[in-house]
Design a protein around this motif. Structure first.
Motif, short mmCIF file in Angstrom:
data_model
loop_
_atom_site.label_atom_id
_atom_site.label_comp_id
_atom_site.label_asym_id
_atom_site.label_seq_id
_atom_site.Cartn_x
_atom_site.Cartn_y
_atom_site.Cartn_z
N LEU A 172 1.78 -5.77 -6.91
CA LEU A 172 1.35 -4.52 -6.56
C LEU A 172 1.26 -3.77 -5.09
O LEU A 172 1.99 -3.39 -4.88
CB LEU A 172 1.02 -3.52 -7.87
N LYS A 173 -0.11 -4.90 -4.70
CA LYS A 173 -0.34 -4.61 -3.76
C LYS A 173 0.94 -4.73 -2.26
O LYS A 173 0.29 -3.69 -1.77
CB LYS A 173 -1.42 -5.10 -3.50
N ARG A 174 1.35 -5.64 -2.28
CA ARG A 174 1.80 -6.24 -1.52
C ARG A 174 3.23 -4.77 -1.31
O ARG A 174 3.82 -4.27 -0.59
CB ARG A 174 2.98 -7.43 -1.39
N ARG A 178 3.90 -2.14 1.74
CA ARG A 178 5.11 -2.09 2.45
C ARG A 178 5.64 -0.43 1.48
O ARG A 178 6.19 0.36 3.27
CB ARG A 178 6.33 -2.83 1.84
N LEU A 179 5.29 0.01 0.72
CA LEU A 179 5.45 1.26 0.55
C LEU A 179 4.47 2.34 1.65
O LEU A 179 5.43 3.18 2.18
CB LEU A 179 5.33 2.00 -0.65
N THR A 180 3.68 1.88 1.77
CA THR A 180 2.57 3.18 2.44
C THR A 180 3.18 2.81 3.98
O THR A 180 3.11 3.82 4.68
CB THR A 180 1.41 2.58 2.74
N GLN A 184 4.48 6.06 5.90
CA GLN A 184 4.07 6.21 7.87
C GLN A 184 5.59 5.82 8.83
O GLN A 184 5.18 6.91 9.92
CB GLN A 184 2.97 4.85 8.05
N ALA A 185 6.23 4.74 8.76
CA ALA A 185 7.29 5.06 9.66
C ALA A 185 8.03 5.88 9.60
O ALA A 185 9.02 6.29 10.79
CB ALA A 185 8.10 3.42 9.16
N VAL A 186 8.68 6.22 8.28
CA VAL A 186 9.42 8.06 8.47
C VAL A 186 8.19 9.16 8.81
O VAL A 186 9.75 9.90 9.08
CB VAL A 186 9.42 7.71 6.65
#
Length: 248
Positions: A172-174, A178-180, A184-186
């Protein structure tokens, strides 16, 4: 054949006191006894000085050859008969002493045997108690071993569960990382202001003007975007169109 002192019952080696009552004593006991009293210490018969004689038990060969010389055959036979009576009496006395000693030894052996039997019974009783205590200890040990195995199994189960939870947490942390990173990229790609800038600006990202009827507009042409987010229209218009569709 050997003589024994009729007082101390030790073997007489060289000299002995011989009495008329056919008893014999070692030189030490004879001198001590006959200096104090004139009676036989074995049978308590009164004795005179002539009734006690100190003789040499192993005289030389020459003395043996000359001992009876000069005596008549009757006197020699009489002395020989007295000697035989003495030895017969001594054999009886020694047999009685040996029987008495044998009884003492047998009595002592019986006492020792009884003591050993009592000791054996006591040891058997202690052995039974120890065996019962050993069985109780074995049962307690088995119960503790079963409890230990149960606790060990619970510990292993808890460790496995902890490992699963840790793996799930890491996953879940990984995934969150990734979602974070994707978010941030979006945000960086579409020019969305950061959290500090968004919180500093109290204005909304877009404003929805009300229609003449008082409801929200159904046309995307009436949507007025915030001047700081020029690129959000292309991303938000489909979502707004879907949310404010007439079917809802």
């Amino acid at each position: 054949m050997t003589l024994r002192c009729n007082i101390c019952w030790r073997l007489i080696q060289e000299k002995a006191f011989i009495t008329r009552c056919r008893h014999c004593f070692c030189e030490t006991d004879g001198r001590t006894t006959f200096l104090q009293s004139r009676e036989c210490p074995a049978c308590h018969q009164p004795l005179s000085r002539k009734d006690v004689r100190l003789v040499v038990l192993e005289p030389p060969v020459e003395s043996k050859e000359m001992m009876l010389c000069g005596y008549s055959p009757d006197d020699a036979l009489q002395m020989f008969e007295a000697s035989l009576q003495f030895w017969t009496r001594q054999l009886k006395v020694q047999a009685s002493f040996e029987a008495h000693e044998r009884k003492k030894v047998e009595e002592k052996a019986r006492n020792v045997e009884q003591g050993l039997q009592e000791k054996i019974r006591e040891l058997e009783t202690q052995n039974k108690h120890l065996a019962a205590a050993n069985r109780a200890c074995e049962e307690a040990r088995e119960a503790q071993l079963r409890e230990y195995r149960e606790l060990q199994e619970r510990h292993h189960s808890a460790v496995r569960q902890k490992i699963r939870i840790s793996d799930l947490y890491n996953q879940l942390k990984r995934k969150n990382d990734r979602l974070t990173m994707d978010a941030q990229a979006v945000q960086s790609s579409i020019g969305v202001p950061t959290l500090e800038r968004a919180s500093a600006s109290p204005l909304p990202f877009f404003e929805l003007p009300k229609s003449r009827t008082g409801g929200f507009p159904h046309s995307s042409t009436q949507l007025r975007l915030h001047p700081h987010i020029p690129g959000m229209a292309s991303l938000l218009l489909p979502f707004v169109r879907f949310c404010f569709s007439p079917r809802f």
